[in-house]
Write a protein that holds these residues in place. Structure first.
Motif, PDB file in Angstrom:
ATOM      1  N   LYS A 119       0.817  -1.209   0.000  1.00  0.00           N
ATOM      2  CA  LYS A 119       0.000   0.000   0.000  1.00  0.00           C
ATOM      3  C   LYS A 119       0.854   1.263   0.000  1.00  0.00           C
ATOM      4  O   LYS A 119       0.448   2.292  -0.533  1.00  0.00           O
ATOM      5  N   LEU A 120       2.034   1.186   0.596  1.00  0.00           N
ATOM      6  CA  LEU A 120       2.890   2.362   0.740  1.00  0.00           C
ATOM      7  C   LEU A 120       3.665   2.692  -0.533  1.00  0.00           C
ATOM      8  O   LEU A 120       4.043   3.850  -0.748  1.00  0.00           O
ATOM      9  N   ILE A 121       3.903   1.706  -1.381  1.00  0.00           N
ATOM     10  CA  ILE A 121       4.706   1.918  -2.592  1.00  0.00           C
ATOM     11  C   ILE A 121       4.040   2.979  -3.469  1.00  0.00           C
ATOM     12  O   ILE A 121       2.844   2.935  -3.723  1.00  0.00           O
ATOM     13  N   GLY A 122       4.841   3.951  -3.880  1.00  0.00           N
ATOM     14  CA  GLY A 122       4.343   5.021  -4.745  1.00  0.00           C
ATOM     15  C   GLY A 122       4.855   6.377  -4.304  1.00  0.00           C
ATOM     16  O   GLY A 122       5.731   6.489  -3.455  1.00  0.00           O
ATOM     17  N   GLU A 123       4.284   7.407  -4.903  1.00  0.00           N
ATOM     18  CA  GLU A 123       4.684   8.792  -4.635  1.00  0.00           C
ATOM     19  C   GLU A 123       3.633   9.466  -3.768  1.00  0.00           C
ATOM     20  O   GLU A 123       2.435   9.398  -4.051  1.00  0.00           O
ATOM     21  N   TRP A 124       4.088  10.153  -2.724  1.00  0.00           N
ATOM     22  CA  TRP A 124       3.220  10.828  -1.757  1.00  0.00           C
ATOM     23  C   TRP A 124       3.708  12.261  -1.580  1.00  0.00           C
ATOM     24  O   TRP A 124       4.909  12.491  -1.431  1.00  0.00           O
ATOM     25  N   SER A 125       2.794  13.229  -1.570  1.00  0.00           N
ATOM     26  CA  SER A 125       3.168  14.640  -1.401  1.00  0.00           C
ATOM     27  C   SER A 125       2.190  15.337  -0.469  1.00  0.00           C
ATOM     28  O   SER A 125       1.024  14.966  -0.388  1.00  0.00           O
ATOM     29  N   ASP A 126       2.702  16.399   0.191  1.00  0.00           N
ATOM     30  CA  ASP A 126       1.790  17.216   0.982  1.00  0.00           C
ATOM     31  C   ASP A 126       0.991  18.114   0.040  1.00  0.00           C
ATOM     32  O   ASP A 126       1.291  18.205  -1.153  1.00  0.00           O
ATOM     33  N   ASN A 127      -0.026  18.760   0.564  1.00  0.00           N
ATOM     34  CA  ASN A 127      -0.928  19.516  -0.308  1.00  0.00           C
ATOM     35  C   ASN A 127      -0.295  20.765  -0.907  1.00  0.00           C
ATOM     36  O   ASN A 127      -0.795  21.303  -1.878  1.00  0.00           O
ATOM     37  N   ARG A 128       0.824  21.224  -0.358  1.00  0.00           N
ATOM     38  CA  ARG A 128       1.525  22.378  -0.930  1.00  0.00           C
ATOM     39  C   ARG A 128       2.662  21.959  -1.854  1.00  0.00           C
ATOM     40  O   ARG A 128       3.355  22.788  -2.395  1.00  0.00           O
ATOM     41  N   LYS A 129       2.900  20.652  -1.960  1.00  0.00           N
ATOM     42  CA  LYS A 129       3.989  20.096  -2.769  1.00  0.00           C
ATOM     43  C   LYS A 129       5.363  20.549  -2.256  1.00  0.00           C
ATOM     44  O   LYS A 129       6.319  20.641  -3.004  1.00  0.00           O
ATOM     45  N   ASN A 130       5.444  20.832  -0.933  1.00  0.00           N
ATOM     46  CA  ASN A 130       6.725  21.208  -0.323  1.00  0.00           C
ATOM     47  C   ASN A 130       7.582  19.998  -0.015  1.00  0.00           C
ATOM     48  O   ASN A 130       8.794  20.108   0.111  1.00  0.00           O
ATOM     49  N   GLU A 131       6.927  18.856   0.175  1.00  0.00           N
ATOM     50  CA  GLU A 131       7.676  17.632   0.478  1.00  0.00           C
ATOM     51  C   GLU A 131       7.029  16.459  -0.243  1.00  0.00           C
ATOM     52  O   GLU A 131       5.812  16.304  -0.233  1.00  0.00           O
ATOM     53  N   THR A 132       7.874  15.673  -0.886  1.00  0.00           N
ATOM     54  CA  THR A 132       7.429  14.482  -1.600  1.00  0.00           C
ATOM     55  C   THR A 132       8.273  13.300  -1.145  1.00  0.00           C
ATOM     56  O   THR A 132       9.491  13.406  -1.039  1.00  0.00           O
ATOM     57  N   LEU A 133       7.620  12.189  -0.865  1.00  0.00           N
ATOM     58  CA  LEU A 133       8.303  10.941  -0.537  1.00  0.00           C
ATOM     59  C   LEU A 133       7.916   9.907  -1.583  1.00  0.00           C
ATOM     60  O   LEU A 133       6.736   9.762  -1.909  1.00  0.00           O
ATOM     61  N   ILE A 134       8.911   9.202  -2.087  1.00  0.00           N
ATOM     62  CA  ILE A 134       8.678   8.141  -3.063  1.00  0.00           C
ATOM     63  C   ILE A 134       9.212   6.845  -2.471  1.00  0.00           C
ATOM     64  O   ILE A 134      10.400   6.741  -2.159  1.00  0.00           O
ATOM     65  N   PHE A 135       8.311   5.882  -2.284  1.00  0.00           N
ATOM     66  CA  PHE A 135       8.676   4.570  -1.747  1.00  0.00           C
ATOM     67  C   PHE A 135       8.666   3.580  -2.895  1.00  0.00           C
ATOM     68  O   PHE A 135       7.625   3.348  -3.511  1.00  0.00           O
ATOM     69  N   ASN A 136       9.822   3.001  -3.196  1.00  0.00           N
ATOM     70  CA  ASN A 136       9.948   2.045  -4.290  1.00  0.00           C
ATOM     71  C   ASN A 136       9.820   0.616  -3.777  1.00  0.00           C
ATOM     72  O   ASN A 136      10.119   0.327  -2.615  1.00  0.00           O
ATOM     73  N   GLN A 137       9.419  -0.280  -4.670  1.00  0.00           N
ATOM     74  CA  GLN A 137       9.192  -1.676  -4.317  1.00  0.00           C
ATOM     75  C   GLN A 137      10.459  -2.368  -3.834  1.00  0.00           C
ATOM     76  O   GLN A 137      10.401  -3.271  -3.002  1.00  0.00           O
ATOM     77  N   ASP A 138      11.628  -1.942  -4.315  1.00  0.00           N
ATOM     78  CA  ASP A 138      12.894  -2.586  -3.931  1.00  0.00           C
ATOM     79  C   ASP A 138      13.411  -2.129  -2.568  1.00  0.00           C
ATOM     80  O   ASP A 138      14.497  -2.517  -2.145  1.00  0.00           O
ATOM     81  N   GLY A 139      12.643  -1.286  -1.857  1.00  0.00           N
ATOM     82  CA  GLY A 139      13.061  -0.820  -0.534  1.00  0.00           C
ATOM     83  C   GLY A 139      13.832   0.484  -0.576  1.00  0.00           C
ATOM     84  O   GLY A 139      14.198   1.024   0.464  1.00  0.00           O
ATOM     85  N   SER A 140      14.077   1.019  -1.769  1.00  0.00           N
ATOM     86  CA  SER A 140      14.730   2.320  -1.867  1.00  0.00           C
ATOM     87  C   SER A 140      13.665   3.406  -1.784  1.00  0.00           C
ATOM     88  O   SER A 140      12.487   3.159  -2.032  1.00  0.00           O
ATOM     89  N   SER A 141      14.086   4.599  -1.411  1.00  0.00           N
ATOM     90  CA  SER A 141      13.153   5.715  -1.341  1.00  0.00           C
ATOM     91  C   SER A 141      13.872   7.012  -1.669  1.00  0.00           C
ATOM     92  O   SER A 141      15.094   7.095  -1.624  1.00  0.00           O
ATOM     93  N   VAL A 142      13.081   8.002  -2.021  1.00  0.00           N
ATOM     94  CA  VAL A 142      13.594   9.322  -2.348  1.00  0.00           C
ATOM     95  C   VAL A 142      12.733  10.333  -1.609  1.00  0.00           C
ATOM     96  O   VAL A 142      11.507  10.213  -1.600  1.00  0.00           O
ATOM     97  N   SER A 143      13.376  11.293  -0.972  1.00  0.00           N
ATOM     98  CA  SER A 143      12.621  12.403  -0.385  1.00  0.00           C
ATOM     99  C   SER A 143      13.048  13.683  -1.085  1.00  0.00           C
ATOM    100  O   SER A 143      14.235  13.919  -1.301  1.00  0.00           O
ATOM    101  N   ILE A 144      12.070  14.472  -1.463  1.00  0.00           N
ATOM    102  CA  ILE A 144      12.313  15.737  -2.158  1.00  0.00           C
ATOM    103  C   ILE A 144      11.604  16.809  -1.353  1.00  0.00           C
ATOM    104  O   ILE A 144      10.404  16.707  -1.092  1.00  0.00           O
ATOM    105  N   PHE A 145      12.352  17.809  -0.915  1.00  0.00           N
ATOM    106  CA  PHE A 145      11.727  18.888  -0.161  1.00  0.00           C
ATOM    107  C   PHE A 145      12.380  20.208  -0.526  1.00  0.00           C
ATOM    108  O   PHE A 145      13.515  20.251  -1.001  1.00  0.00           O
ATOM    109  N   GLN A 146      11.630  21.270  -0.309  1.00  0.00           N
ATOM    110  CA  GLN A 146      12.102  22.591  -0.692  1.00  0.00           C
ATOM    111  C   GLN A 146      12.838  23.250   0.463  1.00  0.00           C
ATOM    112  O   GLN A 146      12.387  23.181   1.616  1.00  0.00           O
TER     113      GLN A 146
END
Length: 160
Positions: free
Chosen positions: A30-57
């Motif tokens: 359920k967690l796999i995918g891209e998630w962002s706050d409503n202002r798009k200030n922070e995005t978390l991407i959870f990949n199936q292989d256990g890697s993740s990316v966080s993007i924030f301003q």
């Protein structure tokens, strides 16, 4: 798989174990995918292989720029609240040793497409009241009100 009805305690333990194991896998899926706050200030991407990316301003010379962090993630749904660990790897500048920092969070699903994550709160040095204390961070214990002494920053994110 046939479950014996002769010993109800063993049957109950077996069913509970199967349920807990399947929930962990279900939560991760359920967690796999891209998630962002409503202002798009922070995005978390959870990949199936256990890697993740966080993007924030962040502000850099009065200009907003995106900062990107690579990490790994893991979930422990046998805990209540569900534990989410974000693991950052880096190389120590002096020793050149590969190190890891674990950011122990908690997570809950508000709906199929909305999650809430609580990060550890910033712990200040009690002697100076200013500089952050050394790792390890302390995992939040619940989804308390923002600013509660036991709770850190709370993010509500939508599936993108």
């Amino acid at each position: 798989m046939k479950i014996s009805t002769k010993n109800p305690i063993i049957s109950a333990i077996l069913l509970a174990s199967i349920f807990l194991l399947s929930c962990s896998d279900h939560i991760e899926k359920k967690l796999i995918g891209e998630w962002s706050d409503n202002r798009k200030n922070e995005t978390l991407i959870f990949n199936q292989d256990g890697s993740s990316v966080s993007i924030f301003q962040v502000l850099d010379n009065e200009k907003e720029i995106d900062k990107v962090n690579q990490s790994k993630w893991k979930v422990d749904s046998s805990k209540n609240p569900i534990h989410l660990d974000i693991v950052y790897s880096y190389k120590d500048e002096e020793s050149k040793e590969e190190l890891e920092d674990i950011l122990p969070c908690i997570i809950r699903f508000l709906s199929k497409n909305k999650i809430q994550i609580v990060k550890p709160r910033l712990r200040l040095d009690f002697n100076t009241g200013e500089k952050p204390m050394q790792l390890p961070y302390v995992r939040p214990t619940g989804f308390f009100e923002e600013g509660d002494e036991f709770s850190g920053p709370r993010m509500t994110l939508d599936r993108q």
